[in-house]
Design a protein around this motif. Structure first.
Motif, PDB file in Angstrom:
ATOM      1  N   GLU A  30      13.037   2.566  -7.263  1.00 51.82           N
ATOM      2  CA  GLU A  30      12.774   1.496  -8.223  1.00 51.82           C
ATOM      3  C   GLU A  30      13.950   0.533  -8.162  1.00 51.82           C
ATOM      4  O   GLU A  30      15.104   0.952  -8.210  1.00 51.82           O
ATOM      5  CB  GLU A  30      12.648   2.119  -9.611  1.00 51.82           C
ATOM      6  N   ARG A  42      10.329  -3.624  -8.210  1.00 48.83           N
ATOM      7  CA  ARG A  42       9.579  -2.985  -7.122  1.00 48.83           C
ATOM      8  C   ARG A  42       9.636  -1.476  -7.312  1.00 48.83           C
ATOM      9  O   ARG A  42      10.713  -0.899  -7.448  1.00 48.83           O
ATOM     10  CB  ARG A  42      10.180  -3.365  -5.771  1.00 48.83           C
ATOM     11  N   GLY A  50       2.727   1.499  -3.928  1.00 50.15           N
ATOM     12  CA  GLY A  50       3.796   0.750  -4.588  1.00 50.15           C
ATOM     13  C   GLY A  50       3.234  -0.320  -5.496  1.00 50.15           C
ATOM     14  O   GLY A  50       2.017  -0.550  -5.546  1.00 50.15           O
ATOM     15  N   GLU A  51       4.133  -0.960  -6.217  1.00 52.50           N
ATOM     16  CA  GLU A  51       3.738  -2.059  -7.083  1.00 52.50           C
ATOM     17  C   GLU A  51       4.915  -2.994  -7.302  1.00 52.50           C
ATOM     18  O   GLU A  51       6.070  -2.588  -7.209  1.00 52.50           O
ATOM     19  CB  GLU A  51       3.180  -1.557  -8.417  1.00 52.50           C
ATOM     20  N   LEU A  52       4.588  -4.243  -7.563  1.00 54.44           N
ATOM     21  CA  LEU A  52       5.561  -5.259  -7.949  1.00 54.44           C
ATOM     22  C   LEU A  52       5.171  -5.715  -9.349  1.00 54.44           C
ATOM     23  O   LEU A  52       4.006  -6.021  -9.603  1.00 54.44           O
ATOM     24  CB  LEU A  52       5.523  -6.451  -6.990  1.00 54.44           C
TER      25      LEU A  52
END
Length: 103
Positions: A30, A42, A50-52
């Motif tokens: 992270e 992020r 994953g993710e933003l």
């Protein structure tokens, strides 16, 4: 009519929401990343997804981009197109200003 002044608020990492798809997944890393001039948190999960995440002051809402662990053939182009066509907050806000419901 003048433009509304945008006041950016700093958030602690624990205040950033997770997408519904990633709640409960083991977090591998992270940290913050800059994408096209915007700072995102992020997150990368153990399964490779994953993710933003960022807060948009003008829209007064969280924006979360979710990336799956693997993609099928042709999906990457669909993701890029979707981001290009739907993630522009200015376009979403313009739909509301025109009395339309944003997708």
């Amino acid at each position: 009519m003048g433009r509304k002044k945008i006041v950016h608020r700093e958030f602690e990492i624990h205040e950033y929401p997770r997408s519904v798809k990633n709640v409960g997944k083991a977090l591998v890393s992270e940290g913050f990343a800059e994408v096209r001039g915007d700072t995102f948190l992020r997150r990368v999960y153990a399964d490779g997804s994953g993710e933003l995440v960022r807060y948009n002051d003008e829209a007064e809402m969280w924006a979360i981009l979710v990336f799956p662990a693997s993609v099928e053939s042709g999906v990457e182009d669909k993701i890029r197109s979707s981001i290009r066509n739907n993630f522009d907050v200015g376009v979403c806000l313009e739909k509301y200003r025109n009395g339309e419901k944003a997708a």
